[in-house]
Design a protein around this motif. Structure first.
Motif, PDB file in Angstrom:
ATOM      1  N   TYR A 240      -7.810  -2.239   1.729  1.00  0.00           N
ATOM      2  CA  TYR A 240      -6.901  -1.611   2.903  1.00  0.00           C
ATOM      3  C   TYR A 240      -7.592  -0.997   3.703  1.00  0.00           C
ATOM      4  O   TYR A 240      -8.548  -0.711   3.293  1.00  0.00           O
ATOM      5  CB  TYR A 240      -5.934  -0.785   1.785  1.00  0.00           C
ATOM      6  CG  TYR A 240      -5.195  -1.308   0.595  1.00  0.00           C
ATOM      7  CD1 TYR A 240      -4.008  -1.827   0.861  1.00  0.00           C
ATOM      8  CD2 TYR A 240      -5.455  -1.090  -0.583  1.00  0.00           C
ATOM      9  CE1 TYR A 240      -3.274  -2.261  -0.287  1.00  0.00           C
ATOM     10  CE2 TYR A 240      -4.783  -1.560  -1.743  1.00  0.00           C
ATOM     11  CZ  TYR A 240      -3.510  -2.258  -1.289  1.00  0.00           C
ATOM     12  OH  TYR A 240      -3.051  -2.850  -2.361  1.00  0.00           O
TER      13      TYR A 240
ATOM     14  N   TYR B 182       2.506  -2.719   4.789  1.00  0.00           N
ATOM     15  CA  TYR B 182       1.954  -1.413   5.365  1.00  0.00           C
ATOM     16  C   TYR B 182       2.863  -0.240   4.879  1.00  0.00           C
ATOM     17  O   TYR B 182       3.846  -0.398   4.650  1.00  0.00           O
ATOM     18  CB  TYR B 182       1.453  -1.311   7.042  1.00  0.00           C
ATOM     19  CG  TYR B 182       2.817  -1.341   7.673  1.00  0.00           C
ATOM     20  CD1 TYR B 182       3.427  -0.045   8.109  1.00  0.00           C
ATOM     21  CD2 TYR B 182       3.414  -2.717   7.989  1.00  0.00           C
ATOM     22  CE1 TYR B 182       4.584  -0.051   8.759  1.00  0.00           C
ATOM     23  CE2 TYR B 182       4.433  -2.636   8.863  1.00  0.00           C
ATOM     24  CZ  TYR B 182       5.186  -1.358   9.317  1.00  0.00           C
ATOM     25  OH  TYR B 182       6.419  -1.382  10.090  1.00  0.00           O
TER      26      TYR B 182
ATOM     27  N   ILE C 245      -1.575   2.754   6.709  1.00  0.00           N
ATOM     28  CA  ILE C 245      -2.494   1.964   5.864  1.00  0.00           C
ATOM     29  C   ILE C 245      -2.008   0.696   5.613  1.00  0.00           C
ATOM     30  O   ILE C 245      -0.309   0.301   5.339  1.00  0.00           O
ATOM     31  CB  ILE C 245      -2.582   2.643   4.466  1.00  0.00           C
ATOM     32  CG1 ILE C 245      -3.222   1.821   3.405  1.00  0.00           C
ATOM     33  CG2 ILE C 245      -1.460   3.164   3.751  1.00  0.00           C
ATOM     34  CD1 ILE C 245      -3.738   2.598   2.097  1.00  0.00           C
ATOM     35  N   GLN C 246      -2.828  -0.527   5.391  1.00  0.00           N
ATOM     36  CA  GLN C 246      -2.280  -1.965   5.586  1.00  0.00           C
ATOM     37  C   GLN C 246      -3.211  -2.674   4.571  1.00  0.00           C
ATOM     38  O   GLN C 246      -4.303  -2.309   4.376  1.00  0.00           O
ATOM     39  CB  GLN C 246      -2.039  -2.349   6.831  1.00  0.00           C
ATOM     40  CG  GLN C 246      -3.311  -2.574   7.727  1.00  0.00           C
ATOM     41  CD  GLN C 246      -3.007  -3.570   8.829  1.00  0.00           C
ATOM     42  OE1 GLN C 246      -2.222  -3.257   9.433  1.00  0.00           O
ATOM     43  NE2 GLN C 246      -3.764  -4.655   8.941  1.00  0.00           N
ATOM     44  N   THR C 247      -2.558  -3.759   4.131  1.00  0.00           N
ATOM     45  CA  THR C 247      -3.593  -4.657   3.396  1.00  0.00           C
ATOM     46  C   THR C 247      -4.420  -5.288   4.662  1.00  0.00           C
ATOM     47  O   THR C 247      -3.914  -5.555   5.478  1.00  0.00           O
ATOM     48  CB  THR C 247      -2.704  -5.659   2.586  1.00  0.00           C
ATOM     49  OG1 THR C 247      -1.869  -6.467   3.408  1.00  0.00           O
ATOM     50  CG2 THR C 247      -1.882  -5.087   1.488  1.00  0.00           C
ATOM     51  N   ARG C 248      -5.666  -5.728   3.929  1.00  0.00           N
ATOM     52  CA  ARG C 248      -6.355  -6.298   5.074  1.00  0.00           C
ATOM     53  C   ARG C 248      -6.018  -7.715   5.403  1.00  0.00           C
ATOM     54  O   ARG C 248      -6.676  -7.975   6.545  1.00  0.00           O
ATOM     55  CB  ARG C 248      -8.039  -6.450   4.472  1.00  0.00           C
ATOM     56  CG  ARG C 248      -8.572  -5.018   4.446  1.00  0.00           C
ATOM     57  CD  ARG C 248      -9.936  -4.747   4.197  1.00  0.00           C
ATOM     58  NE  ARG C 248     -10.513  -3.612   4.597  1.00  0.00           N
ATOM     59  CZ  ARG C 248     -10.901  -3.057   5.478  1.00  0.00           C
ATOM     60  NH1 ARG C 248     -10.610  -3.289   6.617  1.00  0.00           N
ATOM     61  NH2 ARG C 248     -11.346  -1.633   5.356  1.00  0.00           N
TER      62      ARG C 248
ATOM     63  N   PRO D 275       0.959  -1.201  -0.008  1.00  0.00           N
ATOM     64  CA  PRO D 275      -0.023   0.056   0.044  1.00  0.00           C
ATOM     65  C   PRO D 275       0.914   1.421  -0.004  1.00  0.00           C
ATOM     66  O   PRO D 275       1.982   1.234   0.369  1.00  0.00           O
ATOM     67  CB  PRO D 275      -0.884  -0.041   1.289  1.00  0.00           C
ATOM     68  CG  PRO D 275      -0.009  -0.949   2.147  1.00  0.00           C
ATOM     69  CD  PRO D 275       0.684  -2.075   1.175  1.00  0.00           C
TER      70      PRO D 275
ATOM     71  N   GLN E  41      -6.724   3.713  -3.831  1.00  0.00           N
ATOM     72  CA  GLN E  41      -6.540   2.566  -3.488  1.00  0.00           C
ATOM     73  C   GLN E  41      -7.872   1.908  -2.774  1.00  0.00           C
ATOM     74  O   GLN E  41      -8.646   2.944  -2.044  1.00  0.00           O
ATOM     75  CB  GLN E  41      -5.528   2.082  -2.464  1.00  0.00           C
ATOM     76  CG  GLN E  41      -4.103   2.420  -3.228  1.00  0.00           C
ATOM     77  CD  GLN E  41      -3.111   2.894  -2.104  1.00  0.00           C
ATOM     78  OE1 GLN E  41      -2.077   1.978  -1.843  1.00  0.00           O
ATOM     79  NE2 GLN E  41      -3.304   3.988  -1.426  1.00  0.00           N
TER      80      GLN E  41
END
Length: 197
Positions: free
Chosen positions: A53, A97, A88-91, A15, A48
């Motif tokens: 995210y 992140y 911000i990070q991937t789920r 991200p 994004q």
């Protein structure tokens, strides 16, 4: 002999924490305000998707890196200004992140004198009296809007009524003052003389 094993591998894009602009609010109490941090999500996400995210906020860089002690969505600042860190990070992967930061800034409202009642002597009509916004602020570049549509710091009137003024800063922080003007005539004295003069 040779054995073959297969495993599904998902590659995710790292991200990007898009640059953030500072978050300005008008003062609700001395040097503080309630900031809705979630309103900054779209700014950090950019193009994004929020489906892929997630965004969270922290009071320091270490907490943001460790994903601990996240701030609530509605956050009252602890200092003015105050730096907040956004993560911000991937789920699906905590380790994927990026982090950025921005400042929470509380802007002061104009300080005005209290509301006022004035007497206008109707016998002096059409002479006018001056009504002032009562500005006591050291803030520069204030704008004024009276209920008469005038835009000066003070106005002159010669009629009874309720006059309101709204004083605004460049950050659109506003304070209001009300001045009531009442008519009064010169008192008439009636007298009777008893006895000899």
């Amino acid at each position: 002999s040779t054995k073959t094993f297969s495993r599904q591998l998902t590659i995710q894009n790292r991200p990007i924490a898009n640059p953030m602009v500072n978050y300005n609010l008008c003062e609700e109490s001395t040097d503080s305000a309630a900031f809705d941090l979630s309103t900054k999500n779209s700014e950090i996400l950019g193009n994004q998707s929020s489906l892929n995210y997630s965004v969270s906020y922290y009071s320091n860089l270490q907490d943001a890196q460790n994903k601990q002690n996240p701030l609530p969505n509605t956050y009252i600042n602890a200092s003015n200004p105050e730096t907040v860190f956004a993560r911000i990070q991937t789920r699906t992967n905590d380790g994927c992140y990026d982090i950025t930061n921005f400042d929470l800034i509380v802007n002061k409202k104009p300080i005005l004198e209290s509301n006022l009642e004035l007497i206008y002597c109707s016998d002096t009509f059409p002479n006018k009296i001056t009504l002032s916004s009562g500005n006591m602020s050291p803030i520069n570049n204030l704008t004024y809007l009276w209920s008469t549509s005038e835009t000066t710091e003070s106005i002159q009137v010669n009629t009874e009524g309720t006059y309101n003024v709204e004083v605004s800063t460049v950050f659109n922080c506003k304070s209001k003052r009300t001045i009531k003007v009442k008519n009064s005539e010169i008192a008439k004295i009636n007298y009777t003389i008893n006895g000899e003069i």
